[in-house]
Write an enzyme that holds these catalytic residues in place. Sequence first.
Site, PDB file in Angstrom:
ATOM      1  CB  THR A  83      85.570  -2.408  60.199  1.00  0.00           C
ATOM      2  OG1 THR A  83      86.585  -1.819  59.366  1.00  0.00           O
ATOM      3  CG2 THR A  83      84.364  -2.732  59.353  1.00  0.00           C
TER       4      THR A  83
ATOM      5  CE  LYS B 111      98.471   9.267  55.280  1.00  0.00           C
ATOM      6  NZ  LYS B 111      98.707   8.427  54.135  1.00  0.00           N
TER       7      LYS B 111
ATOM      8  CB  THR C 245      89.076  -2.733  55.953  1.00  0.00           C
ATOM      9  OG1 THR C 245      89.502  -1.696  55.059  1.00  0.00           O
ATOM     10  CG2 THR C 245      90.119  -3.828  55.989  1.00  0.00           C
TER      11      THR C 245
ATOM     12  CG  LEU D 239      91.075   6.431  50.621  1.00  0.00           C
ATOM     13  CD1 LEU D 239      91.699   7.141  51.801  1.00  0.00           C
ATOM     14  CD2 LEU D 239      89.781   7.125  50.256  1.00  0.00           C
TER      15      LEU D 239
ATOM     16  CE  LYS E 134      81.246  12.470  60.564  1.00  0.00           C
ATOM     17  NZ  LYS E 134      81.872  11.155  60.412  1.00  0.00           N
TER      18      LYS E 134
ATOM     19  CG  ASP F  86      77.646   9.601  58.889  1.00  0.00           C
ATOM     20  OD1 ASP F  86      78.705   9.222  58.348  1.00  0.00           O
ATOM     21  OD2 ASP F  86      77.436   9.497  60.119  1.00  0.00           O
TER      22      ASP F  86
ATOM     23  CB  CYS G 263      94.285   1.614  57.721  1.00  0.00           C
ATOM     24  SG  CYS G 263      92.804   2.397  57.077  1.00  0.00           S
TER      25      CYS G 263
HETATM   26  P1  NAD Z   1      85.044   6.895  59.688  1.00  0.00           P
HETATM   27  O1  NAD Z   1      84.876   6.529  61.109  1.00  0.00           O
HETATM   28  O2  NAD Z   1      85.784   8.126  59.309  1.00  0.00           O
HETATM   29  O3  NAD Z   1      83.607   6.968  58.988  1.00  0.00           O
HETATM   30  C1  NAD Z   1      82.604   6.036  59.176  1.00  0.00           C
HETATM   31  C2  NAD Z   1      81.277   6.761  59.131  1.00  0.00           C
HETATM   32  O4  NAD Z   1      80.215   5.806  59.120  1.00  0.00           O
HETATM   33  C3  NAD Z   1      81.010   7.655  60.341  1.00  0.00           C
HETATM   34  O5  NAD Z   1      80.744   8.963  59.907  1.00  0.00           O
HETATM   35  C4  NAD Z   1      79.778   7.016  61.010  1.00  0.00           C
HETATM   36  O6  NAD Z   1      78.936   7.955  61.621  1.00  0.00           O
HETATM   37  C5  NAD Z   1      79.117   6.343  59.838  1.00  0.00           C
HETATM   38  N1  NAD Z   1      78.212   5.249  60.190  1.00  0.00           N
HETATM   39  C6  NAD Z   1      78.421   4.202  61.017  1.00  0.00           C
HETATM   40  N2  NAD Z   1      77.337   3.413  61.056  1.00  0.00           N
HETATM   41  C7  NAD Z   1      76.418   3.945  60.222  1.00  0.00           C
HETATM   42  C8  NAD Z   1      75.104   3.579  59.825  1.00  0.00           C
HETATM   43  N3  NAD Z   1      74.534   2.459  60.260  1.00  0.00           N
HETATM   44  N4  NAD Z   1      74.461   4.380  58.968  1.00  0.00           N
HETATM   45  C9  NAD Z   1      75.033   5.490  58.491  1.00  0.00           C
HETATM   46  N5  NAD Z   1      76.270   5.892  58.828  1.00  0.00           N
HETATM   47  C10 NAD Z   1      76.966   5.121  59.680  1.00  0.00           C
HETATM   48  O7  NAD Z   1      85.732   5.615  59.011  1.00  0.00           O
HETATM   49  P2  NAD Z   1      86.684   5.605  57.715  1.00  0.00           P
HETATM   50  O8  NAD Z   1      88.071   5.985  58.085  1.00  0.00           O
HETATM   51  O9  NAD Z   1      86.010   6.316  56.607  1.00  0.00           O
HETATM   52  O10 NAD Z   1      86.712   4.035  57.391  1.00  0.00           O
HETATM   53  C11 NAD Z   1      85.589   3.363  56.888  1.00  0.00           C
HETATM   54  C12 NAD Z   1      86.026   1.963  56.466  1.00  0.00           C
HETATM   55  O11 NAD Z   1      86.969   2.064  55.389  1.00  0.00           O
HETATM   56  C13 NAD Z   1      86.726   1.172  57.550  1.00  0.00           C
HETATM   57  O12 NAD Z   1      86.398  -0.197  57.432  1.00  0.00           O
HETATM   58  C14 NAD Z   1      88.182   1.361  57.229  1.00  0.00           C
HETATM   59  O13 NAD Z   1      88.995   0.297  57.695  1.00  0.00           O
HETATM   60  C15 NAD Z   1      88.170   1.379  55.721  1.00  0.00           C
HETATM   61  N6  NAD Z   1      89.277   2.112  55.122  1.00  0.00           N
HETATM   62  C16 NAD Z   1      89.685   3.305  55.643  1.00  0.00           C
HETATM   63  C17 NAD Z   1      90.718   3.996  55.044  1.00  0.00           C
HETATM   64  C18 NAD Z   1      91.208   5.296  55.612  1.00  0.00           C
HETATM   65  O14 NAD Z   1      92.254   5.764  55.169  1.00  0.00           O
HETATM   66  N7  NAD Z   1      90.508   5.909  56.559  1.00  0.00           N
HETATM   67  C19 NAD Z   1      91.341   3.481  53.891  1.00  0.00           C
HETATM   68  C20 NAD Z   1      90.874   2.285  53.371  1.00  0.00           C
HETATM   69  C21 NAD Z   1      89.845   1.595  53.982  1.00  0.00           C
END
Ligand code: NAD
Length: 432
Positions: free
Chosen positions: A86, A322, A122, A153, A35, A30, A262
Site C-alpha cells: 500500500t 535499519k 496497512t 512485525l 519471484k 504473487d 512503514c
Molecule cells: P512488498 O512490496 O514487499 O510485497 C508486496 C507483494 O505483493 C509484492 O511481492 C507484489 O508483487 C505483490 N502483489 C501486489 N499485487 C498483487 C496481486 N494483485 N496479486 C498477487 N501479488 C501481488 O510489501 P510489504 O513490505 O510486504 O508490505 C505489505 C503490506 O504490509 C503493506 O501494506 C505494508 O504497509 C504492510 N506492512 C509492512 C511491514 C513491513 O515491515 N514491511 C510491516 C507491517 C505492515
Amino acid sequence: MKVGIIGTGYVGLPTGVGLAELGHDVVCIDAVEEKIAALKAGKITLFEEGLEELFHKNAASGKLRFTSDMKEGVQNADVVILAVGTPPHPVTKEADMRYVHAAARELALHLTGYTVVANKSTVPVGTGDAVEKIIREVNPAADFDVVSLPEFLREGFAVHDFFNPDRIIVGANTEKAANVIKALYAPFGEKAHMLFVKRRSSETIKYASNAFLAMKIHYINEMANFCEKSGADVYEVAQGMGLDTRIGAKFLNPGPGYGGSCFPKDTNAMAYMAKGYGVEMSLIETTIRKNDARKVEMAERILKATEGIENPKIAVLGLAFKGGTDDCRESPAMEIIAALLKHKVSITAYDPKAMDTAKKLVGDQIEYAADAYEAAKGADVLAVLTEWVDFKSLDLAKIKAALKSPKIVDLRNLLDKSEAEQQGFDYQGIGR
Ligand code: NAD
C-alpha cells in the site's frame, strides 16, 4: 487449515513461512512470476534472519507452496490473507489502494465454501468495507467475511516477531470470522495475546501505533539536538526516562530520523486520512515535517566534516533503512546519500546485505565496496548510516589506516566513542 497469502514480500513471505511452521497448509501467491519461479526453485527472495531455514524446511515438507495462479492459491482456502503493498501516492501521500483493490477483484472469483479474507496490508479505515463491496460485486454468491488483521512485525526481526507476537489484533464484524482467526493462531496457545475489536478500530490501531512510534523517535532526536547544545548525554537522558514504565525504554535511540517502508508512509497516510475527516493531527504533521528535514541536516553534518576539501570522498557504511534487513525503501541512508549527491562529492558505500537493493535505487551514482575497509580507502570522512551489528566490531586501527583523514560521523552512535577518540579519530556521534 488451508491458507492462501496474496503478496509474497516482506510481510507475506515471513507470514507464509510462519503459518506453515505452525502446521497450516499455505500457498503463497504473487503477481511477479520471477519471484514465484525463484521461490519454487528454492531461492529465497529477501533477507530476514532465520527465515531461509524455515522456508526450506516447510517447502520440502509440502506445507508451503508458491504460485502465481490466483485460483490455485485461493480455492479451498479457509483464510485468504491480503499482504500486498500500500505504497504512498507520489503526490497526496495517501495510501495507494490499487493493489488491495485489484487483489480483492482477482480473488473474489475463486472463493469456495466459507472463507475469511483477512487484510494484513496497512490500509485506511473503511478498507474492510471497500474490499467486502468489491468481492460482493464480482461474486454475489460468495460466502465470506472480511476481517482486519494488521501486521506488527519489525523488519530484521520478522521471524522472531511472528513466533512471539506482542499482540494479534483482529477486527472482525462477525463471530464466525473471529473464530476462524482464533483457530488460525490456536497453535500459539496463551502466547497469542489476541484482541478482538471492531474492524474500523483494528484498521486505526495499526496507523495509530506506527504514528506514535514515529513521534517517539522524533522526540528523542530533538532531545539529542538539545543534549548536543546543553552538554547532557542523550543516552543517559534516554536511560533515565526509560526507567519510567509509563514511558518505556524502547524507541529512545537517537539517529538520522526514521525511514523504511512503514513509518514515513503510515504517518503520511494517517495525516491524510485525518484531514479527510476534518481532524487536526498536529503532532503527526510536525513529526513528518521535522523528520524529513532531519535527513538533510544529517547530510550537512557529514559535509561539514569535509569542509575546505575539494570534491571530498565520503565512505558510507550502511544503506538499508535499519540493520538486519536488505530493505532500502525510504532508508535514511539513501535520503542522506541523495542530499550529499547534490554537492560535489564522491561516495563509496558498503552494506552487509542491502547492496543489491540499493543499486536498484541509486545505480552507479555511487561506488560500492566489498567491505567497510575498502569503502574507507582514501576517504575524507567515514559516515555510519545504518546500525548493523557487524560495524560495531570494526578494526578501528585498520579503518584509520585506510582513511585519508581520521574522521567519523556516526549517525547511529554505533562505534565506541572513547575507543575511537583514543585511536585519534575526530569522532562525532549524535546527542552527546
Ligand atoms: P512488498 O512490496 O514487499 O510485497 C508486496 C507483494 O505483493 C509484492 O511481492 C507484489 O508483487 C505483490 N502483489 C501486489 N499485487 C498483487 C496481486 N494483485 N496479486 C498477487 N501479488 C501481488 O510489501 P510489504 O513490505 O510486504 O508490505 C505489505 C503490506 O504490509 C503493506 O501494506 C505494508 O504497509 C504492510 N506492512 C509492512 C511491514 C513491513 O515491515 N514491511 C510491516 C507491517 C505492515
